[in-house]
Design a protein around this motif. Structure first.
Motif, PDB file in Angstrom:
ATOM      1  N   UNK A  97      43.064 -66.059  32.895  1.00  0.00           N
ATOM      2  CA  UNK A  97      44.127 -65.249  32.297  1.00  0.00           C
ATOM      3  C   UNK A  97      43.866 -63.754  32.384  1.00  0.00           C
ATOM      4  N   UNK A 127      45.731 -60.418  30.863  1.00  0.00           N
ATOM      5  CA  UNK A 127      46.813 -60.841  29.961  1.00  0.00           C
ATOM      6  C   UNK A 127      46.274 -61.090  28.558  1.00  0.00           C
ATOM      7  N   UNK A 128      44.965 -61.221  28.466  1.00  0.00           N
ATOM      8  CA  UNK A 128      44.287 -61.407  27.189  1.00  0.00           C
ATOM      9  C   UNK A 128      44.647 -60.314  26.184  1.00  0.00           C
ATOM     10  N   UNK A 173      47.655 -58.079  26.365  1.00  0.00           N
ATOM     11  CA  UNK A 173      49.074 -57.962  26.053  1.00  0.00           C
ATOM     12  C   UNK A 173      49.722 -59.309  25.719  1.00  0.00           C
ATOM     13  N   UNK A 174      49.185 -60.386  26.280  1.00  0.00           N
ATOM     14  CA  UNK A 174      49.794 -61.695  26.017  1.00  0.00           C
ATOM     15  C   UNK A 174      48.742 -62.734  25.627  1.00  0.00           C
ATOM     16  N   UNK A 175      48.043 -62.502  24.500  1.00  0.00           N
ATOM     17  CA  UNK A 175      47.070 -63.510  24.060  1.00  0.00           C
ATOM     18  C   UNK A 175      47.720 -64.872  23.820  1.00  0.00           C
ATOM     19  N   UNK A 179      49.596 -66.373  25.744  1.00  0.00           N
ATOM     20  CA  UNK A 179      49.508 -67.133  26.996  1.00  0.00           C
ATOM     21  C   UNK A 179      48.060 -67.531  27.267  1.00  0.00           C
ATOM     22  N   UNK A 200      45.493 -71.415  27.503  1.00  0.00           N
ATOM     23  CA  UNK A 200      44.805 -71.574  28.791  1.00  0.00           C
ATOM     24  C   UNK A 200      43.307 -71.757  28.571  1.00  0.00           C
ATOM     25  N   UNK A 234      38.993 -65.737  23.319  1.00  0.00           N
ATOM     26  CA  UNK A 234      40.339 -66.296  23.187  1.00  0.00           C
ATOM     27  C   UNK A 234      40.368 -67.788  22.874  1.00  0.00           C
ATOM     28  N   UNK A 276      50.353 -69.849  35.663  1.00  0.00           N
ATOM     29  CA  UNK A 276      51.218 -69.220  34.665  1.00  0.00           C
ATOM     30  C   UNK A 276      52.661 -69.704  34.767  1.00  0.00           C
ATOM     31  N   UNK A 323      54.964 -70.051  31.812  1.00  0.00           N
ATOM     32  CA  UNK A 323      55.284 -68.897  30.977  1.00  0.00           C
ATOM     33  C   UNK A 323      56.160 -67.867  31.681  1.00  0.00           C
ATOM     34  N   UNK A 366      48.829 -62.348  37.688  1.00  0.00           N
ATOM     35  CA  UNK A 366      47.619 -61.540  37.544  1.00  0.00           C
ATOM     36  C   UNK A 366      46.920 -61.329  38.890  1.00  0.00           C
ATOM     37  N   UNK A 396      54.795 -54.403  27.480  1.00  0.00           N
ATOM     38  CA  UNK A 396      53.426 -54.324  26.954  1.00  0.00           C
ATOM     39  C   UNK A 396      52.398 -54.368  28.080  1.00  0.00           C
ATOM     40  N   UNK A 397      52.693 -55.174  29.078  1.00  0.00           N
ATOM     41  CA  UNK A 397      51.732 -55.308  30.179  1.00  0.00           C
ATOM     42  C   UNK A 397      51.684 -54.012  30.986  1.00  0.00           C
ATOM     43  N   UNK A 418      46.480 -48.731  23.127  1.00  0.00           N
ATOM     44  CA  UNK A 418      47.437 -49.823  23.240  1.00  0.00           C
ATOM     45  C   UNK A 418      47.955 -50.227  21.864  1.00  0.00           C
TER      46      UNK A 418
END
Lengths: 285, 196
Positions: A194, A197-198, A200-202, A204, A208, A238, B49, B52, B82, B119-120, B146
């Motif tokens: 992941x 993304x850890x 901004x999108x934990x 998701x 995983x 996570x 992914x 999602x 990613x 956010x990303x 952030x």
């Protein structure tokens, strides 16, 4: 023990090994010293650009990577441990070799000559083919009884341009087994962790990571062994399962197997404490 | 996953706003020729992914091939990818999917379309901000910037404190000496792209 004079290699640590993954850096250096190599940190290296630069601008990503190439002394390979840094450096080098215009820009920008012969290697490349057991004190298979699952994450996958670069399926299993450990098979060895993304999108990344850790537990392993600092961090921070499992760096385990006693500062930095496991296997006191 | 996601879509593709140069525009910026894709969907099968994103990887290629420019640029897949290259090593046509996604992200930023995962993008900009300042990433600063932007101080506080106590988040950044060389890279660009 090998008594030959050690061989110098240029070393690109990258931001993770410099901070969050210091234990990976220290154990890598300790391991390489033991097997007769001296990792010389690239003087004044900068961030490779990571996943962020190429998401926003290709030129920026290329410049961040190529500055590092321009700092590498001629005549010795540049070694990296972070799979992501390695890819960025190899990719930048590949495109410079292919593209005259980019090479001109490089020389104008850095005022240093481009070395098309520069070899950019993962440290696996150096380990491949070495009989590590011959470097262990008394040639003892210290890892006897340690069951592990290898976790490569995405480090075995290359973009199509770099498919000719070596890949190392099975290398961790082969080397660790030669030192007595028992590899177990499991379905998550090459599952992406992941990565960024850890942040901004934990939401998701957590499921995983949970699947990966649960998979390891189902395989009946003592620990997960990884070579990637990003994977290590995500597996540690996570996981939302009540029962988790220690994740060790490949370099930490190899150093222990060779009889290193410099590990005090390594394992205390883990968020999931591996010390009870290592003690029970007689690997640390 | 979006609740209304449905393949194939019940709606017909409206052909009055198709952008038929989009494929070559993408090739120009990324070097990736997506016309090689024949939609075997191997990439979708291998994508970690898939559950999602709003479109599987090959569907983003399809949107682009059809010239559905906005749909491609505003989808979440381009930000959630990613670049793990799992799909690329499985692709029978050797398409550089990560390079293709880079290209779409870069066009989306340049054209200021609606960003599906702001956010990303903000995270990427925060990372670049610390690289510009120090030559290296400074994780604590990335996290603070952030979180400050989102006004969200508590979601990862426990994790942050644990990392800090284990020495994994450094207070002070690791800096390079020749910071001038890095600033040169980040100098304002003629095409107006803002890095951070």
């Amino acid at each position: 023990m090998n008594r030959k004079a050690s061989i110098d290699l240029s070393f690109f640590p990258g931001c993770s090994l410099d901070t969050t993954a210091t234990e990976n850096n220290l154990s890598l250096n300790s391991l390489f010293n033991r097997i007769g190599y001296n990792l010389v940190e690239l003087d004044d290296w900068n961030c490779c650009g990571s996943s962020s630069a190429h998401s926003i601008n290709s030129e920026l990503a290329s410049d961040l990577a190529t500055r590092n190439l321009s700092l590498a002394p001629k005549g010795r390979p540049l070694v990296a441990a972070c799979p992501s840094c390695l890819l960025r450096l190899q990719d930048a080098h590949f495109h410079l070799k292919k593209n005259d215009e980019e090479r001109l820009r490089y020389e104008e920008r850095w005022g240093r000559p481009f070395d098309p012969e520069l070899k950019i290697l993962h440290f696996f490349e150096i380990l491949d083919g070495i009989d590590l057991l011959s470097f262990a004190k008394d040639r003892t298979k210290r890892l006897d009884g340690l069951r592990f699952v290898p976790y490569y994450g995405c480090m075995l996958a290359h973009p199509p341009d770099l498919t000719r670069e070596k890949e190392y399926h099975g290398l961790m299993e082969k080397i660790l087994a030669s030192l007595g450990a028992t590899p177990l098979s499991w379905p998550h060895a090459s599952q992406c962790c992941g990565t960024f993304l850890s942040v901004a999108r934990p939401d998701i990344v957590t499921p995983l990571v949970d699947r990966i850790i649960q998979g390891a537990r189902d395989a009946g392993t003592d620990c997960i062994i990884t070579a990637c600092a990003m994977c290590h961090l995500n597996l540690e921070v996570r996981c939302s399962l009540k029962k988790t499992i220690p994740t060790l760096y490949f370099t930490e385990v190899l150093s222990l197997a060779l009889g290193s006693d410099e590990h005090k500062t390594w394992f205390s930095r883990h968020l999931v404490d591996p010390k009870p496991l290592l003690r029970s296997k007689g690997l640390i006191q | 996953m979006k609740a209304d996601r449905q393949f194939p879509s019940k709606e017909l593709i409206k052909s009055n706003h198709l952008n038929l140069d989009f494929v070559s525009e993408i090739e120009k910026i990324s070097g990736v020729n997506i016309n090689k894709c024949y939609h075997c969907k191997t990439c979708a099968g291998g994508c970690h992914f898939y559950q999602t994103t709003d479109y599987p990887p090959n569907s983003v290629i399809r949107l682009a091939q059809l010239g559905l420019r906005n749909e491609a640029l505003e989808c979440s897949t381009i930000w959630l990818c990613v670049g793990c290259h799992t799909c690329s090593i499985q692709c029978p046509m050797g398409i550089d999917m990560a390079g293709f996604m880079d290209g779409l992200r870069q066009i989306a930023i340049r054209e200021e379309v609606v960003i599906a995962e702001p956010d990303i993008l903000n995270f990427h900009r925060d990372v670049l901000h610390t690289i510009k300042r120090h030559g290296r990433t400074h994780k604590l600063e990335v996290m603070l910037r952030y979180k400050a932007r989102k006004w969200d101080w508590f979601s990862d506080l426990a994790v942050g404190l644990k990392m800090f106590s284990k020495g994994k988040l450094h207070l002070m950044p690791s800096k390079i000496k020749a910071i001038g060389e890095i600033r040169k890279i980040f100098a304002p660009r003629p095409d107006g792209v803002i890095y951070e």
